[in-house]
Design a protein around this motif. Structure first.
Motif, PDB file in Angstrom:
ATOM      1  N   MET A  75      -5.802  -4.915  -0.894  1.00 28.79           N
ATOM      2  CA  MET A  75      -5.607  -6.315  -1.259  1.00 28.79           C
ATOM      3  C   MET A  75      -4.261  -6.475  -1.954  1.00 28.79           C
ATOM      4  N   ASP A  76      -3.385  -7.307  -1.377  1.00 28.87           N
ATOM      5  CA  ASP A  76      -2.169  -7.660  -2.092  1.00 28.87           C
ATOM      6  C   ASP A  76      -2.452  -8.951  -2.851  1.00 28.87           C
ATOM      7  N   ARG A  77      -1.433  -9.659  -3.231  1.00 27.41           N
ATOM      8  CA  ARG A  77      -1.647 -10.841  -4.065  1.00 27.41           C
ATOM      9  C   ARG A  77      -2.263 -12.009  -3.296  1.00 27.41           C
ATOM     10  N   LEU A  90       0.852  -1.181   0.000  1.00 24.89           N
ATOM     11  CA  LEU A  90       0.000   0.000   0.000  1.00 24.89           C
ATOM     12  C   LEU A  90       0.893   1.238   0.000  1.00 24.89           C
ATOM     13  N   LEU A  91       0.490   2.256  -0.743  1.00 29.46           N
ATOM     14  CA  LEU A  91       1.255   3.493  -0.805  1.00 29.46           C
ATOM     15  C   LEU A  91       1.507   4.044   0.600  1.00 29.46           C
ATOM     16  N   TYR A  92       2.754   4.345   0.901  1.00 32.22           N
ATOM     17  CA  TYR A  92       3.243   4.922   2.159  1.00 32.22           C
ATOM     18  C   TYR A  92       3.410   3.918   3.296  1.00 32.22           C
ATOM     19  N   ALA A 124      11.146  -6.694  -8.526  1.00 33.21           N
ATOM     20  CA  ALA A 124       9.926  -6.005  -8.933  1.00 33.21           C
ATOM     21  C   ALA A 124       8.952  -5.892  -7.769  1.00 33.21           C
ATOM     22  N   ILE A 125       8.441  -4.687  -7.553  1.00 27.51           N
ATOM     23  CA  ILE A 125       7.425  -4.456  -6.529  1.00 27.51           C
ATOM     24  C   ILE A 125       6.315  -3.597  -7.123  1.00 27.51           C
ATOM     25  N   SER A 126       5.140  -3.708  -6.521  1.00 25.57           N
ATOM     26  CA  SER A 126       3.978  -2.947  -6.969  1.00 25.57           C
ATOM     27  C   SER A 126       3.434  -2.143  -5.795  1.00 25.57           C
ATOM     28  N   VAL A 127       3.056  -0.894  -6.053  1.00 30.35           N
ATOM     29  CA  VAL A 127       2.511  -0.011  -5.018  1.00 30.35           C
ATOM     30  C   VAL A 127       1.094   0.380  -5.418  1.00 30.35           C
ATOM     31  N   GLN A 182       4.334   0.380 -10.750  1.00 30.01           N
ATOM     32  CA  GLN A 182       5.343  -0.668 -10.681  1.00 30.01           C
ATOM     33  C   GLN A 182       6.725  -0.040 -10.492  1.00 30.01           C
ATOM     34  N   TYR A 183       7.530  -0.683  -9.650  1.00 29.12           N
ATOM     35  CA  TYR A 183       8.885  -0.201  -9.391  1.00 29.12           C
ATOM     36  C   TYR A 183       9.858  -1.378  -9.421  1.00 29.12           C
ATOM     37  N   THR A 184      11.116  -1.043  -9.649  1.00 25.34           N
ATOM     38  CA  THR A 184      12.191  -2.021  -9.584  1.00 25.34           C
ATOM     39  C   THR A 184      13.225  -1.538  -8.581  1.00 25.34           C
TER      40      THR A 184
END
Length: 278
Positions: A165-167, A36-38, A136-139, A115-117
């Motif tokens: 909700m994450d994966r 989650l953002l932050y 790889a990560i997702s925010v 998406q970030y790396t």
């Protein structure tokens, strides 16, 4: 390292001395790939000395940290660092491994969803820096279920409960922020979120935050946090002759009542203490 980290590993083999046998293995991992953002974005770095000699990692005369990170957005944009990473020297004896946990959220300006790396850079003394492969990560943003604002010291403070909700799981988060000041005090995961339920929230006279929400069949979790959103206490109770709930008391106080206590109330360590790995 536990098996849950294996799908997220990014490995690199580094030569750290004149001898080809002087090698260190570096693994970059995270417990989750979606955040989650932050919220705290804790990355684990595993260092393993596969050589037959001692390896010392320190900042050296330039004071440049021997460990740093490169964070990029999906379009290749480099995310700026907001504060330096403070590191103590690490000594690895032959065959020895070391785990370091680093929270990237206060270190890098990750202010947008997407998406970030993440790559780790290791700088052995007297050698060039080496980068791991990208992790790889997702925010994500999440869904706001409840929000309340009030004025504190002339600034508007906003308290929110967010469903995210994450994966694997759906969780409930508490966020405290001052949007006009571009300031986020905390974004804290409170526990599992049960679908089709509504959390109960109350603020006491000291702006302390009290929350009760279901975490399972007949099981409810109480969370008490301070005005900045730092969690002070959590307690689980099961429904008995009465359902666990919040009750307002004289003087602006709030009490957790009802249900059958599952465990004694405990003071929760600060998140910074739990995540200290360096």
């Amino acid at each position: 390292m536990t098996n849950r980290f294996l799908p997220l590993l990014a490995l690199v083999l580094l030569a750290t001395g004149a001898s080809s046998q002087a090698q260190i293995r570096v693994a970059l991992a995270a417990e989750r790939s979606t955040f989650l953002l932050y919220e705290p974005m804790v990355i684990t770095v595993q260092l393993a000395n596969s050589s037959g000699e001692r390896i010392v990692l320190n900042s050296g005369p330039s004071d440049r940290p021997w460990l740093s990170f490169l964070v990029r957005s999906v379009d290749g944009r480099k995310i700026r660092s907001e504060q330096p990473l403070s590191l103590d020297p690490v000594i690895l004896e032959p065959g020895q491994s070391r785990l370091l946990s680093v929270d990237l959220t206060p270190l890098y300006a990750i202010r947008e969803t997407g998406q970030y790396t993440v790559q780790a850079s290791v700088q052995p003394p007297g050698r060039q820096a080496y980068l791991t492969d990208g992790l790889a990560i997702s925010v994500g943003k999440g869904e706001t279920l409840w929000t309340k604002s009030y004025v504190d010291g002339g600034s508007k403070r906003v308290v929110s409960l967010i469903r995210f909700m994450d994966r694997k799981d759906v969780s409930l988060y508490l966020r405290v922020e001052e949007p006009q000041e571009n300031l986020v005090y905390s974004t804290v995961r409170l526990g599992k979120f049960v679908a089709f339920t509504s959390p109960q929230v109350e603020l006491d006279a000291q702006r302390g935050i009290h929350i009760v929400h279901p975490v399972g069949a007949r099981l409810y979790r109480y969370t008490r946090a301070n005005a900045e959103g730092s969690v002070i206490q959590q307690e689980d109770r099961e429904s008995g002759t009465s359902q666990p709930a919040l009750a307002a008391r004289p003087g602006g106080q709030v009490e957790f009542v009802g249900g059958v206590e599952q465990k004694q109330q405990t003071e929760r360590p600060r998140l910074s203490e739990l995540q200290q790995g360096i």
